[in-house]
Design an enzyme around this catalytic site. Structure first.
Site, mmCIF file in Angstrom:
data_model
loop_
_atom_site.group_PDB
_atom_site.id
_atom_site.type_symbol
_atom_site.label_atom_id
_atom_site.label_comp_id
_atom_site.label_asym_id
_atom_site.label_seq_id
_atom_site.Cartn_x
_atom_site.Cartn_y
_atom_site.Cartn_z
ATOM 1 N N HIS A 47 0.838 -1.202 0.000
ATOM 2 C CA HIS A 47 0.000 0.000 0.000
ATOM 3 C C HIS A 47 0.875 1.255 0.000
ATOM 4 O O HIS A 47 0.698 2.159 -0.822
ATOM 5 C CB HIS A 47 -0.909 -0.017 1.237
ATOM 6 C CG HIS A 47 -1.799 1.183 1.367
ATOM 7 N ND1 HIS A 47 -3.107 1.175 0.957
ATOM 8 C CD2 HIS A 47 -1.567 2.426 1.864
ATOM 9 C CE1 HIS A 47 -3.655 2.368 1.194
ATOM 10 N NE2 HIS A 47 -2.729 3.134 1.742
ATOM 11 N N GLU A 48 1.814 1.308 0.929
ATOM 12 C CA GLU A 48 2.651 2.502 1.039
ATOM 13 C C GLU A 48 3.557 2.659 -0.181
ATOM 14 O O GLU A 48 3.859 3.780 -0.600
ATOM 15 C CB GLU A 48 3.471 2.470 2.336
ATOM 16 C CG GLU A 48 2.631 2.530 3.603
ATOM 17 C CD GLU A 48 1.646 3.694 3.636
ATOM 18 O OE1 GLU A 48 1.943 4.752 3.028
ATOM 19 O OE2 GLU A 48 0.575 3.556 4.251
ATOM 20 N N HIS A 98 1.674 4.450 -2.802
ATOM 21 C CA HIS A 98 1.778 5.901 -2.618
ATOM 22 C C HIS A 98 3.123 6.406 -3.137
ATOM 23 O O HIS A 98 3.204 7.455 -3.783
ATOM 24 C CB HIS A 98 1.664 6.257 -1.131
ATOM 25 C CG HIS A 98 0.276 6.260 -0.588
ATOM 26 N ND1 HIS A 98 -0.757 6.957 -1.169
ATOM 27 C CD2 HIS A 98 -0.247 5.687 0.535
ATOM 28 C CE1 HIS A 98 -1.865 6.803 -0.439
ATOM 29 N NE2 HIS A 98 -1.578 6.037 0.593
ATOM 30 N N HIS A 100 3.196 6.798 -6.736
ATOM 31 C CA HIS A 100 2.431 7.988 -7.115
ATOM 32 C C HIS A 100 3.357 9.206 -7.127
ATOM 33 O O HIS A 100 3.269 10.078 -8.004
ATOM 34 C CB HIS A 100 1.277 8.175 -6.124
ATOM 35 C CG HIS A 100 0.186 9.072 -6.606
ATOM 36 N ND1 HIS A 100 -0.983 9.237 -5.902
ATOM 37 C CD2 HIS A 100 0.061 9.870 -7.682
ATOM 38 C CE1 HIS A 100 -1.773 10.088 -6.543
ATOM 39 N NE2 HIS A 100 -1.151 10.493 -7.624
#
Length: 630
Positions: free
Chosen positions: A477-478, A481, A484
């Protein structure tokens, strides 16, 4: 000149590929450097506002985009340290800096001459021939000024500035109080029946945590999620589970200096007043003006739709757990400190595997490799680890991120292990964001420098760090990010990377999670830490079959927190926030066997700053999007 007081180590980043030289950064340099950087930024702002030329996108918006570079650098280093490796000096400064920064940006946001220039551009935007990105950047600046009170009369502007300054101080104190409660509490156990049911990987982590506290030879249950959750899962000692659980959920609610309930009350009152000054019915209306959801009604509609299904499913799960309790000859109800323990037994019964059986196949090292492999397959980038690079803590690792032609596209830092100086949770942030604008130092554009912070249990020296499936999902998940930020391809810094609507920001991260459980990835990277053998196909099949196991519990934990967040920020000022929390939970029918994922006094997403205030729902909003996208 004032600039000479900025410590060069804080702004002249001469490390590998432009990394900061963390080894030269000194805590005592921050106070004076902040003052100098704030003054330098203020002078730049005054020059933009006082430009005698008519406003253009270039001389106003672009000038604002690149102003304050020194302040950005000092801030990036400071807030990274405050979150991931703090100490008494940094915490004292944080309580001072947070209000000072708020005061600085309030002054900019109410600069009448500067707003006139922005407002002129906004009103005449149709004739400016702006690109879509430029229009968005202009809109962000215009709305930012309006929400800073640029259209208010002077007394209201002054009051809004005072509110923002006070809120900044309250948010800093809230987070510090939670960290203090987490740091000060540990349940120390000795060999014997106190460790009954605990697998070796957990005992190793607890032994390491005890050693860190000077208790060699003992075992510490800490409030780090990577220790407390497996302890609640595997310990057969119900009395110890209850003791640990009660301490975990009481963070920020301990009737002393670190009690956050008064901070929450004051925060909610000030947020409601701020919303009123800006012409909104409530703080939720203010916060939802920009995201996709738009209105509290839309958010609550989604949450209640999910809630009704989730709570029905959770009650079915609870009945199955109660049958297991009765089957052991016990006559107690399923309480929150029982749920994880009996859910694990139910999983073993239904799917013939346990978390303890799975964990040896989820080595931190291999999950990191899997993250990088997926990124290479999807985006054509690869990671090259660089050793002996100065970092802010010995646990931090440094990677170059390169494209198919071996060109450097980003720097990535990974900080994976829990420690007393780090706030709980997991997050992504940046030291430097990607953009393509020419800067005053002569450079054109900047390389993204992105970091991930997690809180996994650190193993003993020479042992492998083993993750739960949830831990592995958190890492993916991180890193979603991080991608991104690293793959950002924009001209203007304010829309770089995660500079998007709050309820869109979780989409890339939640989307990336899906690749963890793609069979091809698990088959390759889920290998036993001792034998190196791949996870058996039978176990892999069971893991995949159990993906929605216990989903009622997880969704109820999350949705109850999101509903309380929305209630706080639609009701406004309240005398007793805990009474509001209790009333919401009673109204929606929260089972006594489950608690909110984040009770109000330690709900850092919402009260340690306002990043996710009236916005915690966004994880679920993005989940709806990511299900379609995947």
């Amino acid at each position: 000149m004032t600039e000479t007081r900025i410590d060069p180590a804080l702004v002249e980043w001469s490390g590998l590929n432009g990394l900061p030289r963390f080894d030269l950064v000194k805590d005592e340099a921050f106070a004076a450097s902040f003052d100098a950087a704030l003054a330098a930024h203020e002078a730049e702002i005054d020059a933009i506002a006082g430009n005698p030329e008519p406003p253009t996108f270039e001389n106003t918006v672009v000038a604002l985009e690149i102003a304050g570079d020194e302040l950005s650098r000092v801030s990036a280093l400071f807030w990274s340290r405050a979150g991931a490796n703090t100490n008494d000096t940094i915490q004292a400064l944080e309580r001072e800096i947070a209000p000072k920064m708020s005061r600085h940006y309030s002054k900019i946001g109410t600069n009448a001459a500067l707003f006139r220039r922005i407002d002129t551009l906004w009103e005449g935007r149709a004739a400016l021939n702006l690109s879509l990105e430029q229009t968005r950047v202009l809109e962000r600046h215009w709305k930012g000024f309006v929400k800073s009170g640029a259209k208010l009369e002077k007394p209201e502007q002054d009051r809004l500035s005072a509110i923002n300054e006070t809120l900044a101080g309250l948010g800093a104190k809230f987070g510090q109080n939670v960290l203090a409660d987490e740091k000060s509490w540990a349940l120390l156990l000795d060999e014997g029946e106190a460790l009954d049911g605990l697998p070796d990987f957990l005992k190793d982590a607890m032994a390491a945590a005890a050693r860190e506290r000077g208790e060699d030879g003992r075992y510490a249950v800490t409030l780090s999620r990577s220790i407390i959750e497996p302890f609640l899962t595997f310990s057969t000692r119900r009395d110890l589970r209850e003791q640990a659980f009660r301490a975990w959920v009481a963070r920020g609610e301990n009737a002393g200096e670190t009690d956050n309930r008064g901070i929450v009350r004051d925060t909610l009152a000030l947020r409601a007043e701020k919303a009123g000054l800006l012409g909104y019915a409530n703080f939720a209306g203010l916060k939802l003006d920009n995201p996709m959801a738009k209105t509290p009604e839309a958010v609550n509609g989604l949450l209640m739709q999910v809630w009704e299904k989730a709570v029905a499913r959770a009650r079915e799960e609870e009945a199955e757990l109660a049958a297991l309790v009765a089957g052991e000859g016990r006559n107690h109800p399923v309480m929150p400190w029982d749920w994880r323990h009996y859910a694990e037994k139910l999983r073993a019964k239904k799917f013939s595997f346990s978390e303890a059986e799975l964990k040896p196949y989820l080595q931190l090292e291999k999950v990191i490799e899997a993250c990088f492999d997926v990124a290479e397959r999807l985006f054509g980038i690869h990671a090259v680890e660089k050793k002996d690079v100065p970092v802010y803590h010995p646990d931090v690792r440094v990677f170059e991120i390169r494209d198919r032609d071996d060109r450097l596209v980003a720097m990535f830092l990974g900080d994976y292990f829990a420690r007393a100086s780090k706030r709980s949770g997991a997050w992504m942030s940046s030291y430097q964001s990607q953009h393509r604008l020419p800067l005053k130092n002569g450079a054109t554009g900047e390389l993204p420098i992105i970091y991930n912070v997690c809180n996994f249990a650190k193993p003993a020296e020479g042992k492998s760090a083993l993750l739960s499936l949830d831990d592995a999902r958190t890492l993916f998940h991180e890193f979603g990010h991080a991608l991104h930020g690293m793959l950002s391809d924009v001209t203007y810094p304010s829309v770089s990377g995660t500079g998007v609507s709050r309820d869109f920001v979780e989409l890339p991260s939640q989307l990336y999670e899906h690749w963890l459980t793609v069979p091809e990835i698990l088959t390759r990277y889920a290998v036993h830490y001792q034998t190196g053998e791949a996870m058996p196909h039978a176990l892999l099949d069971k893991v995949l079959a159990a993906r929605t196991f216990n989903s009622g519990f997880a969704t109820v934990e999350f949705t109850s927190s999101a509903l309380v967040d929305m209630a706080f920020h639609t009701e406004g000022a309240v005398e007793d926030p805990m009474a509001v929390q209790a009333a919401v939970l009673e109204r929606i029918g929260l089972p006594q066997s489950i608690v909110m994922r984040h009770a109000t006094p330690h709900f850092q997403h919402v009260f340690s700053g306002d990043g996710y205030s009236a916005g915690y729902y966004s994880y679920m909003w993005s989940e709806v999007l990511d299900a379609d996208a995947f």
